[in-house]
Design a protein around this motif. Structure first.
Motif, PDB file in Angstrom:
ATOM      1  N   LEU A  65      -5.139   8.169   0.996  1.00  0.00           N
ATOM      2  CA  LEU A  65      -4.999   7.883   2.424  1.00  0.00           C
ATOM      3  C   LEU A  65      -4.310   6.526   2.596  1.00  0.00           C
ATOM      4  CD1 LEU A  65      -5.629   8.639   5.374  1.00  0.00           C
ATOM      5  CD2 LEU A  65      -7.816   7.453   5.119  1.00  0.00           C
ATOM      6  N   ASP A  66      -3.101   6.577   3.153  1.00  0.00           N
ATOM      7  CA  ASP A  66      -2.392   5.324   3.465  1.00  0.00           C
ATOM      8  C   ASP A  66      -2.933   4.817   4.802  1.00  0.00           C
ATOM      9  OD1 ASP A  66      -0.645   3.228   3.358  1.00  0.00           O
ATOM     10  OD2 ASP A  66       1.153   4.377   3.849  1.00  0.00           O
ATOM     11  N   THR A  67      -3.173   3.520   4.894  1.00  0.00           N
ATOM     12  CA  THR A  67      -3.747   2.970   6.129  1.00  0.00           C
ATOM     13  C   THR A  67      -2.901   1.798   6.624  1.00  0.00           C
ATOM     14  OG1 THR A  67      -5.160   1.417   4.912  1.00  0.00           O
ATOM     15  CG2 THR A  67      -6.097   3.582   5.391  1.00  0.00           C
ATOM     16  N   ALA A  97       5.886   7.778   2.433  1.00  0.00           N
ATOM     17  CA  ALA A  97       5.361   6.804   3.396  1.00  0.00           C
ATOM     18  C   ALA A  97       6.431   5.745   3.633  1.00  0.00           C
ATOM     19  CB  ALA A  97       4.094   6.155   2.844  1.00  0.00           C
ATOM     20  N   ARG A  98       6.528   5.304   4.886  1.00  0.00           N
ATOM     21  CA  ARG A  98       7.530   4.307   5.223  1.00  0.00           C
ATOM     22  C   ARG A  98       7.132   2.948   4.666  1.00  0.00           C
ATOM     23  NH1 ARG A  98       9.733   2.284  10.099  1.00  0.00           N
ATOM     24  NH2 ARG A  98       7.749   2.466  11.163  1.00  0.00           N
ATOM     25  N   VAL A  99       8.083   2.214   4.077  1.00  0.00           N
ATOM     26  CA  VAL A  99       7.788   0.862   3.586  1.00  0.00           C
ATOM     27  C   VAL A  99       8.810  -0.103   4.193  1.00  0.00           C
ATOM     28  CG1 VAL A  99       6.949   1.768   1.373  1.00  0.00           C
ATOM     29  CG2 VAL A  99       9.256   0.889   1.511  1.00  0.00           C
ATOM     30  N   LYS A 131       0.840  -1.217   0.000  1.00  0.00           N
ATOM     31  CA  LYS A 131       0.000   0.000   0.000  1.00  0.00           C
ATOM     32  C   LYS A 131       0.872   1.262   0.000  1.00  0.00           C
ATOM     33  CE  LYS A 131      -1.928  -1.439   3.847  1.00  0.00           C
ATOM     34  NZ  LYS A 131      -1.270  -2.765   3.919  1.00  0.00           N
ATOM     35  N   SER A 132       1.833   1.294   0.925  1.00  0.00           N
ATOM     36  CA  SER A 132       2.677   2.494   1.030  1.00  0.00           C
ATOM     37  C   SER A 132       3.605   2.620  -0.177  1.00  0.00           C
ATOM     38  CB  SER A 132       3.504   2.442   2.320  1.00  0.00           C
ATOM     39  OG  SER A 132       2.646   2.310   3.437  1.00  0.00           O
ATOM     40  N   THR A 133       4.043   1.489  -0.710  1.00  0.00           N
ATOM     41  CA  THR A 133       4.889   1.513  -1.915  1.00  0.00           C
ATOM     42  C   THR A 133       4.144   2.174  -3.072  1.00  0.00           C
ATOM     43  OG1 THR A 133       5.969  -0.521  -1.205  1.00  0.00           O
ATOM     44  CG2 THR A 133       6.203   0.063  -3.530  1.00  0.00           C
ATOM     45  N   VAL A 164       4.183  -1.964   9.153  1.00  0.00           N
ATOM     46  CA  VAL A 164       5.103  -0.831   8.991  1.00  0.00           C
ATOM     47  C   VAL A 164       4.329   0.486   9.146  1.00  0.00           C
ATOM     48  CG1 VAL A 164       6.628   0.385   7.378  1.00  0.00           C
ATOM     49  CG2 VAL A 164       6.777  -2.095   7.616  1.00  0.00           C
ATOM     50  N   THR A 165       3.193   0.566   8.468  1.00  0.00           N
ATOM     51  CA  THR A 165       2.350   1.760   8.607  1.00  0.00           C
ATOM     52  C   THR A 165       1.498   1.600   9.855  1.00  0.00           C
ATOM     53  OG1 THR A 165       2.301   1.990   6.210  1.00  0.00           O
ATOM     54  CG2 THR A 165       0.622   3.202   7.446  1.00  0.00           C
ATOM     55  N   ARG A 166       1.640   2.537  10.790  1.00  0.00           N
ATOM     56  CA  ARG A 166       0.932   2.401  12.071  1.00  0.00           C
ATOM     57  C   ARG A 166      -0.295   3.296  12.166  1.00  0.00           C
ATOM     58  NH1 ARG A 166       3.114  -2.051  14.489  1.00  0.00           N
ATOM     59  NH2 ARG A 166       2.093  -1.350  16.386  1.00  0.00           N
TER      60      ARG A 166
END
Ligand SMILES: Nc1nc2c(ncn2[C@@H]2O[C@H](COP(=O)(O)OP(=O)(O)OP(=O)(O)O)[C@@H](O)[C@H]2O)c(=O)[nH]1
Ligand SMILES: [Mg+2]
Length: 300
Positions: free
Chosen positions: A167-169, A143-145, A130-132, A151-153
């Motif tokens: 929206l990254d979740t 976004a951190r991957v 997702k973040s990638t 990884v995504t908090r």
């Protein structure tokens, strides 16, 4: 292998998802192209029932293209908009999917002389990319991957272009874990943390699955030619094939176990899809938890 894992942040993620749904125009659901059944969250069918949404099968570079095609036909046949992507390499297909998804909304606004920002939420089980994808669409690392789950908090809005926000979740994982086969497969792809599984048993199960699906992979990488091998004998064969021996000539099974998981996850063994559409490879489809039908997710 039974995996009992239900961390608090998953329950929280579900609540956050429900809150956010009201505020977004569309939803991108990402699953892993190697596991299009097990890596989909069955609750989403119900939760997203009134939303414009698209299903993206990510990490297509690690899956068998001919089976990915079959999965896309399967989902399309059930009225689900979908596409296969490799988020790590490019976001063209995903961008096209977002445009299709939001076109109506944009056109309606334009007809009234307004162009407002379209908001799209990206959801999916942990570690599917997702973040990638969001970084790729954004055009830089925002976004951190990482190749591990969780990884995504927290939710994070990312602006992508003038009129689009994503929206990254955090990855969500429930209740597929009730299904031990799905849970095991989710552990293969690091959607479940290694800390909560028996990685030794997991690597053997993975070898057995690969042996029945694509035995040639094991021959090429580990020189395993006997595809009737099962259990620890497979790990022993990996040791012999790769020369994983300890002092005194004893087989280094721990090392083989770690290498098998790492190499599978890195795609070093080649492309493999672990699930076929229509063929129910899980003992029982998970129970619907919200009164929703689950027949569109490939479990029948
Ligand atoms: N081979 C391959 N790897 C990918 C692709 N997309 C993402 N990855 C890798 O998958 C891992 C997980 O990516 P993330 O973007 O952190 O996944 P996520 O869904 O945001 O994960 P959580 O935040 O933990 O839920 C990373 O190591 C990525 O480099 C892809 O298309 N192909
Ligand atoms: Mg993430």
């Amino acid at each position: 292998m039974q995996i009992n894992w239900y961390p608090g942040h998953m329950a929280k993620a579900k609540r956050l998802l429900q809150d956010q749904l009201a505020r977004v125009d569309a939803v991108i659901e990402i699953c892993d192209a190697r596991l299009p059944y097990s890596s989909r969250n069955p609750d989403l069918n119900y939760m997203l029932r009134n939303k414009a949404r698209v299903l993206l099968l990510n990490k297509a570079d690690l899956a068998q293209p001919e089976i990915t095609k079959k999965w896309l036909e399967f989902f399309q046949g059930r009225g689900i908009q979908c596409a296969a992507i490799t988020a790590e390499q490019n976001a063209r297909e995903a961008l096209r999917a977002i445009e299709r998804l939001t076109r109506e909304k944009v056109q309606k606004g334009e007809a009234r002389g307004v162009r407002r920002t379209v908001r799209v939420m990206v959801v999916g089980v942990p570690n599917v990319g997702k973040s990638t994808l969001i970084n790729r669409l954004h055009g830089g690392v925002i976004a951190r991957v990482g190749d591990r789950p969780g990884v995504t908090r927290a939710n994070q809005w990312v602006r992508v272009g003038e009129y689009l926000e994503l929206l990254d979740t955090p990855g969500m994982l429930w209740p597929r874990l009730d299904d031990p086969v799905a849970a095991r497969r989710l552990a293969y792809i690091s959607a479940i943390r290694d800390e909560v599984v028996d990685t030794f048993a997991l690597s053997i199960a993975l070898l057995e699955d690969m042996c029945s699906i694509r035995p040639e992979m094991l021959e090429k990488r580990y020189k395993i030619t006997d595809d009737s091998l099962r259990g620890q004998a497979l790990l022993e064969a990996v040791c012999r094939g790769r020369g994983f021996l300890m002092r005194g000539g004893e087989l280094d099974l721990e090392r083989a176990s770690a290498v098998v998981l790492d190499e599978f996850r890195d795609g070093k063994l080649g492309r493999i899809t672990l699930e076929m559409p229509h063929i129910n490879q899980t003992p029982q489809p998970p129970k619907a938890t919200s009164g929703e039908k689950t027949d569109e997710d490939g479990s029948n």
